[in-house]
Design a protein around this motif. Structure first.
Motif, PDB file in Angstrom:
ATOM      1  N   LEU A 298       0.833  -1.213   0.000  1.00 44.55           N
ATOM      2  CA  LEU A 298       0.000   0.000   0.000  1.00 44.55           C
ATOM      3  C   LEU A 298       0.865   1.258   0.000  1.00 44.55           C
ATOM      4  N   ILE A 299       2.027   1.200   0.690  1.00 41.40           N
ATOM      5  CA  ILE A 299       2.954   2.334   0.673  1.00 41.40           C
ATOM      6  C   ILE A 299       3.487   2.553  -0.741  1.00 41.40           C
ATOM      7  N   PHE A 300       3.893   1.475  -1.424  1.00 38.48           N
ATOM      8  CA  PHE A 300       4.381   1.618  -2.801  1.00 38.48           C
ATOM      9  C   PHE A 300       3.254   2.020  -3.751  1.00 38.48           C
ATOM     10  N   ASN A 301       2.041   1.586  -3.442  1.00 35.49           N
ATOM     11  CA  ASN A 301       0.903   2.007  -4.274  1.00 35.49           C
ATOM     12  C   ASN A 301       0.759   3.527  -4.219  1.00 35.49           C
ATOM     13  N   GLU A 302       0.892   4.132  -3.015  1.00 31.14           N
ATOM     14  CA  GLU A 302       0.829   5.596  -2.882  1.00 31.14           C
ATOM     15  C   GLU A 302       2.052   6.255  -3.520  1.00 31.14           C
ATOM     16  N   LEU A 303       3.205   5.601  -3.419  1.00 31.51           N
ATOM     17  CA  LEU A 303       4.427   6.164  -4.013  1.00 31.51           C
ATOM     18  C   LEU A 303       4.308   6.231  -5.534  1.00 31.51           C
ATOM     19  N   VAL A 304       3.865   5.147  -6.150  1.00 30.26           N
ATOM     20  CA  VAL A 304       3.732   5.129  -7.621  1.00 30.26           C
ATOM     21  C   VAL A 304       2.701   6.170  -8.050  1.00 30.26           C
ATOM     22  N   GLU A 305       1.557   6.205  -7.364  1.00 32.45           N
ATOM     23  CA  GLU A 305       0.493   7.168  -7.719  1.00 32.45           C
ATOM     24  C   GLU A 305       1.001   8.602  -7.558  1.00 32.45           C
ATOM     25  N   GLY A 306       1.637   8.862  -6.408  1.00 29.31           N
ATOM     26  CA  GLY A 306       2.091  10.225  -6.098  1.00 29.31           C
ATOM     27  C   GLY A 306       3.276  10.674  -6.938  1.00 29.31           C
TER      28      GLY A 306
END
Ligand code: LRH
Ligand code: MN
Length: 424
Positions: A298-306
């Motif tokens: 979930l942290i990497f999901n926010e990183l990729v999106e952001g």
């Protein structure tokens, strides 16, 4: 211990058939598989110089043997990790645990192993034998200006070591805080720390970054002067454009929503980087992805999106570092597992069907949104991570090759059973 290329080739030849079957299936399942492989090849994670030996706690430390005795041997060990996984192309030093006696020679040795120097870390959480004033009641926050001056001077020396090695960032983690109510004036502690950080900030080269690492508790157990993301952000905003926050996954209070913190720090353009590890209780410094792999995803999901929202370069625009301690595992095996856990989480995040997720969020289709995320999390991307290694000249299965080559046994034969590495 040098790892000959032909040994990696032999290992890969033995595993190629199985790998190709798994890769073909993954590519048939994952639409953007080729882009993901390219992104994985570019993604490098810095290895902490203080995590190449056995860690311990106040209750005990059980050394595994063959630990690096000097910085040169630490660079060799990180070089070996990088030869195996082609994803550990940098080392992060901690001063004074790893003062380079001959920076030029150390830089050349690292280059021989294909390694760069990531952030340098200062240490004002321990008193050194030759130190004039104690940090018992803090360093940059200290009520005594002379203690603050001493700590500022140390950070400026750390920057100098970093410049000689080609590093471009300083990580400041402060153990400063208090253990009992009434011990500290929070406002004065904040202001002393800010004024001190401003002097350190002024010593940064123009193209450097300063990472302000926050932590909720330990070694202080009532307040920490940089205790959470909000306080770190406050310092980074007041210091200036070269100052950023650093997120150590183990530095949060239980059940903190770290992925939301990451999304907001990225939005504010004040996220500098990470210390990856995992934990169940406190700052356990365990293997990344070992306890909460869904949170890491979930942290990497926010990183990729952001990062994509701001057109950032995934590989170079943030500091990717591990910060772990190994009480029961072979340090090098643990680090290989952490890198694998991080690469898998990153690949899963890259496999998220972003278009459908945005559509589901736009119509509050909560069920569909969860299905989209969990579909990516439940997608086996390990063949893509292995393929990225293979194309970069690494081993298809670093851990099995590490064991197959009896690396630890060789290191013990070379260095002995009782050697102790500097660090935690
Ligand atoms: C503090 C911390 C910090 C390092 C230290 C080794 O807990 O995470 O990043 O200086 O560990
Ligand atoms: Mn850390």
């Amino acid at each position: 211990m040098q790892l000959e290329k032909y040994k990696i080739q032999q290992h890969n030849d033995d595993l190629l058939k199985i790998h190709e079957r798994r890769l073909n299936f993954a590519v048939s399942e994952i639409e953007n598989a080729e882009q993901i492989i390219q992104k994985l090849i570019d993604f490098q994670i810095a290895i902490p110089s203080w995590a190449l030996g056995t860690g311990g706690t106040r209750f005990g430390r059980f050394s595994g043997g063959g630990e690096p005795r000097v910085l040169e041997e630490k660079i060799e060990d990180v070089g070996l990790l990088n030869a195996l996984n082609q994803a550990s192309g940098a080392i992060s030093l901690h001063i004074p645990w790893d003062i380079p006696k001959d920076a030029k020679a150390i830089k050349a040795l690292a280059a021989q192993h294909g390694l760069k120097f990531d952030a340098v870390n200062s240490n004002t959480f321990q008193d050194q034998p030759d130190q004039a004033l104690t940090y018992k009641f803090g360093s940059l926050q200290n009520v005594d200006k002379a203690v603050r001056k001493q700590a500022i001077q140390h950070n400026i020396e750390v920057i100098k070591h970093g410049i000689e090695l080609g590093s471009e960032s300083l990580t400041v983690w402060l153990s400063d805080g208090s253990c009992f109510p009434g011990q500290l004036n929070f406002r004065k502690a904040f202001q002393n720390t800010l004024e001190s950080l401003e002097e350190i900030y002024a010593a940064l080269p123009h193209d450097w970054k300063m990472f302000v690492e926050y932590k909720a508790f330990e070694p202080n157990f009532y307040s920490m002067t940089v205790g959470d993301w909000g306080q770190s952000l406050l310092f980074a905003q007041k210091l200036g454009p070269k100052a950023y926050t650093l997120v150590d996954l183990g530095h949060h209070l239980p059940n903190a929503n770290i992925e939301q913190i990451v999304a907001l720090l990225l939005m504010e353009e004040k996220l500098g980087g990470f210390h990856f590890n995992d934990s169940k209780y406190g700052d356990d410094d365990l293997t990344a992805g070992a306890m909460k792999p869904y949170q890491l995803f979930l942290i990497f999901n926010e990183l990729v999106e952001g990062m994509d929202a701001r057109g950032m370069n995934h590989a170079t625009d943030l500091g990717w570092m591990i910060d772990a301690s190994h009480n029961v595992k072979d340090p090098l095996e643990d680090l290989l597992q952490s890198v694998e856990g991080i690469m898998v989480a990153y690949a899963q995040a890259l496999a998220v069907d972003r278009k459908s997720l945005i559509e589901a969020q736009a119509v509050n289709d909560v069920v569909k949104a969860q299905e989209i995320l969990q579909n990516a999390f439940r997608t086996d991307v390990r063949a893509l991570v292995a393929e990225a290694r293979l194309r970069a000249g690494g081993a298809l299965n670093p851990l099995s090759l590490y064991r197959g080559l009896k690396v630890r046994e060789n290191l013990i034969a070379e260095r002995g059973l009782k050697t102790v590495a500097t660090g935690l």
